[in-house]
Design an enzyme around this catalytic site. Structure first.
Site, mmCIF file in Angstrom:
data_model
loop_
_atom_site.group_PDB
_atom_site.id
_atom_site.type_symbol
_atom_site.label_atom_id
_atom_site.label_comp_id
_atom_site.label_asym_id
_atom_site.label_seq_id
_atom_site.Cartn_x
_atom_site.Cartn_y
_atom_site.Cartn_z
ATOM 1 N N TYR A 141 0.822 -1.213 0.000
ATOM 2 C CA TYR A 141 0.000 0.000 0.000
ATOM 3 C C TYR A 141 0.857 1.264 0.000
ATOM 4 O O TYR A 141 0.414 2.313 -0.445
ATOM 5 C CB TYR A 141 -0.913 0.030 1.236
ATOM 6 C CG TYR A 141 -2.256 -0.618 1.048
ATOM 7 C CD1 TYR A 141 -2.360 -1.947 0.671
ATOM 8 C CD2 TYR A 141 -3.430 0.103 1.264
ATOM 9 C CE1 TYR A 141 -3.593 -2.550 0.520
ATOM 10 C CE2 TYR A 141 -4.668 -0.490 1.114
ATOM 11 C CZ TYR A 141 -4.746 -1.814 0.736
ATOM 12 O OH TYR A 141 -5.977 -2.394 0.585
ATOM 13 N N LYS A 192 2.937 -15.404 2.398
ATOM 14 C CA LYS A 192 3.110 -16.098 1.120
ATOM 15 C C LYS A 192 4.598 -16.424 0.998
ATOM 16 O O LYS A 192 5.287 -16.056 0.045
ATOM 17 C CB LYS A 192 2.599 -15.200 -0.019
ATOM 18 C CG LYS A 192 2.540 -15.857 -1.372
ATOM 19 C CD LYS A 192 1.431 -16.902 -1.527
ATOM 20 C CE LYS A 192 1.556 -17.612 -2.858
ATOM 21 N NZ LYS A 192 0.628 -18.759 -2.977
ATOM 22 N N ASP A 224 -3.265 -17.995 0.279
ATOM 23 C CA ASP A 224 -4.286 -18.617 -0.582
ATOM 24 C C ASP A 224 -5.030 -19.703 0.192
ATOM 25 O O ASP A 224 -6.259 -19.800 0.150
ATOM 26 C CB ASP A 224 -3.668 -19.157 -1.888
ATOM 27 C CG ASP A 224 -2.414 -19.996 -1.679
ATOM 28 O OD1 ASP A 224 -1.881 -20.033 -0.552
ATOM 29 O OD2 ASP A 224 -1.956 -20.616 -2.660
ATOM 30 N N ASP A 248 -6.449 -6.889 3.981
ATOM 31 C CA ASP A 248 -7.568 -6.218 3.315
ATOM 32 C C ASP A 248 -8.490 -7.252 2.695
ATOM 33 O O ASP A 248 -9.713 -7.209 2.870
ATOM 34 C CB ASP A 248 -7.008 -5.275 2.234
ATOM 35 C CG ASP A 248 -8.119 -4.583 1.463
ATOM 36 O OD1 ASP A 248 -9.029 -4.031 2.105
ATOM 37 O OD2 ASP A 248 -8.076 -4.605 0.217
ATOM 38 N N ASP A 252 -12.439 -8.856 4.221
ATOM 39 C CA ASP A 252 -13.718 -8.830 3.507
ATOM 40 C C ASP A 252 -14.322 -10.231 3.474
ATOM 41 O O ASP A 252 -15.532 -10.413 3.621
ATOM 42 C CB ASP A 252 -13.542 -8.337 2.060
ATOM 43 C CG ASP A 252 -13.774 -6.840 1.926
ATOM 44 O OD1 ASP A 252 -13.471 -6.101 2.890
ATOM 45 O OD2 ASP A 252 -14.266 -6.396 0.865
HETATM 46 C C1 IPM Z 1 -10.452 -1.074 3.881
HETATM 47 C C2 IPM Z 1 -10.718 -0.457 2.530
HETATM 48 C C3 IPM Z 1 -9.581 0.496 2.208
HETATM 49 C C4 IPM Z 1 -8.304 -0.319 2.145
HETATM 50 C C5 IPM Z 1 -9.785 1.311 0.924
HETATM 51 C C6 IPM Z 1 -11.077 2.074 0.937
HETATM 52 C C7 IPM Z 1 -8.624 2.232 0.681
HETATM 53 O O1 IPM Z 1 -10.884 -1.443 1.581
HETATM 54 O O2 IPM Z 1 -10.335 -0.329 4.873
HETATM 55 O O3 IPM Z 1 -10.377 -2.302 3.946
HETATM 56 O O4 IPM Z 1 -7.984 -0.915 1.112
HETATM 57 O O5 IPM Z 1 -7.590 -0.360 3.158
HETATM 58 MG MG MG Z 2 -10.912 -3.422 2.344
#
Ligand code: IPM
Ligand code: MG
Length: 361
Positions: A141, A192, A224, A248, A252
């Site tokens: 990042y 990884k 993975d 990240d 999710d």
């Molecule tokens: C998160 C989001 C952010 C990230 C984006 C919006 C920049 O996806 O907080 O997980 O990738 O960190």
């Molecule tokens: Mg995210």
């Protein structure tokens, strides 16, 4: 003593959900004798519109002057065509970096009332309670070099760099061990290392510092496989620690185990315990301004704020119990409702949590 809270509503559904968080903090203050004062700042697309940049200096100054920051969400199609440094997301990344918020805690807890809302079979997710700890200020990042450039032969290349210093790995690793120690004493470090040198160093550091935590069982998993295991048998995990991009993606994935990404709070902390709190979900521009958003991830972020930065554990517990109580009453926003269930709007859900908090013991 008055706690100073900076509210950064941001874009999309951000203002609607942050409004509910403010109501809830005031209600928690009433109940537990805590005093809050609020300031507001701009971040993301709304900051671009107002001041030309996604993270005005003033916002960082306001954050430094506050005890904690509560953020809604950033981003939206309207700002997607701008240059990379003027995207709303840069505001979020910028404030994380500016405040040194390297430890991102993303708990994925399945409320028993929502077991039917998950797309996974009930027995796979029932009782789920894991925490993903994501390194937040390093890795790909932020690594340099980065950018898109045109070579002399006209070929365009895009480049990002995944880089970690040993100190950065050690710092987030220790956060992982400390949190595992307070929970089920199992830490899974995700990397990884079969491909990436960054990950090989990551693993080496994790193994080295593990010696200081003999009471915590350390395991390693390739990312993975971790993605697969999260949907195959998520309850095998207690605490997961991983680098920025892997975290990240995996968070999710973990979010959906709990029924909806609309349920997942997060805390981003620096070395002093100062923190920025935000829901894991994004700005959902498609439903912005329509009172359709689920405010519970933000309200659970309020609980984390009370617990981690302010040290108000009783108030934090009460907020979490209030959320459990509204779910127990069968109250649902659209994202967690089953077919035929009555759906509440954002403010109605926020009001229900406030009422449960006031009514609870
Ligand atoms: C998160 C989001 C952010 C990230 C984006 C919006 C920049 O996806 O907080 O997980 O990738 O960190
Ligand atoms: Mg995210």
């Amino acid at each position: 003593m008055t706690y100073k809270i900076l509210l950064l509503p941001g874009d999309g559904i951000g203002p609607e959900i942050v409004a509910e968080a403010e109501k809830l903090l005031l209600a928690a203050g009433d109940k537990f004798g805590l005093d809050f004062s609020f300031t507001r700042g701009l971040i993301g697309g709304s900051a671009i519109d107002a001041s030309g940049v996604p993270l005005p200096d003033e916002t960082v100054a306001l954050a430094r002057a506050a005890d904690a920051v509560l953020l809604g969400a950033v981003g939206g199609e309207k700002w997607d065509r701008g240059p990379a440094h003027l995207r709303p997301e840069r505001g979020l990344l910028g404030i994380r970096k500016a405040l040194g918020l390297y430890a991102n805690l993303r708990p994925a807890l399945l409320f028993p009332q929502l077991v039917g809302a998950s797309t996974l079979k009930s027995d796979v997710v029932a009782g789920l309670d894991i925490v993903i700890i994501r390194e937040l200020t390093g890795g790909i990042y932020f690594g340099e070099p980065r950018g898109v450039e045109t070579l002399t032969d006209g070929t365009r290349i895009g480049c990002n760099t995944m880089v970690y210093t040993e100190a950065e790995i050690e710092r987030i690793g220790r956060t992982g061990f400390d949190i595992a120690r307070r929970r089920g004493r199992r830490l899974c470090s995700v990397d990884k290392a079969n491909v990436l040198e960054t990950s090989q160093l990551w693993r080496e550091v994790m193994v080295r510092i593990a010696a200081d935590y003999p009471d915590v069982e350390l395991s390693h998993m390739y990312v993975d496989n971790a993605a697969m295991q999260l949907v195959r048998a998520p309850k095998q995990f207690d605490v997961v620690v991983t680098e920025n991009l892997f975290g990240d993606i995996l968070s999710d994935c973990a979010a959906m185990l709990t029924g909806s990404i609309g349920m997942l709070p997060s805390a981003s902390l620096n070395e002093t315990g100062f923190g920025l709190y935000e829901p894991v979900h994004g700005s959902a521009p498609d439903i912005a301004g329509q009172q359709k958003a689920n405010p519970l991830a933000t309200l659970l972020s309020v609980a984390m704020l009370l617990r981690y930065t302010l040290g108000e554990a009783a108030a934090a517990d009460a907020v979490e119990q209030a959320v459990a109580s509204v779910l127990q009453q069968g109250l649902r926003t659209g994202d967690i409702a089953l077919p035929g269930e009555r759906v509440l709007g954002t403010a109605q859900m926020g009001d229900a949590v406030v009422a449960a908090l006031r009514g609870g013991v």
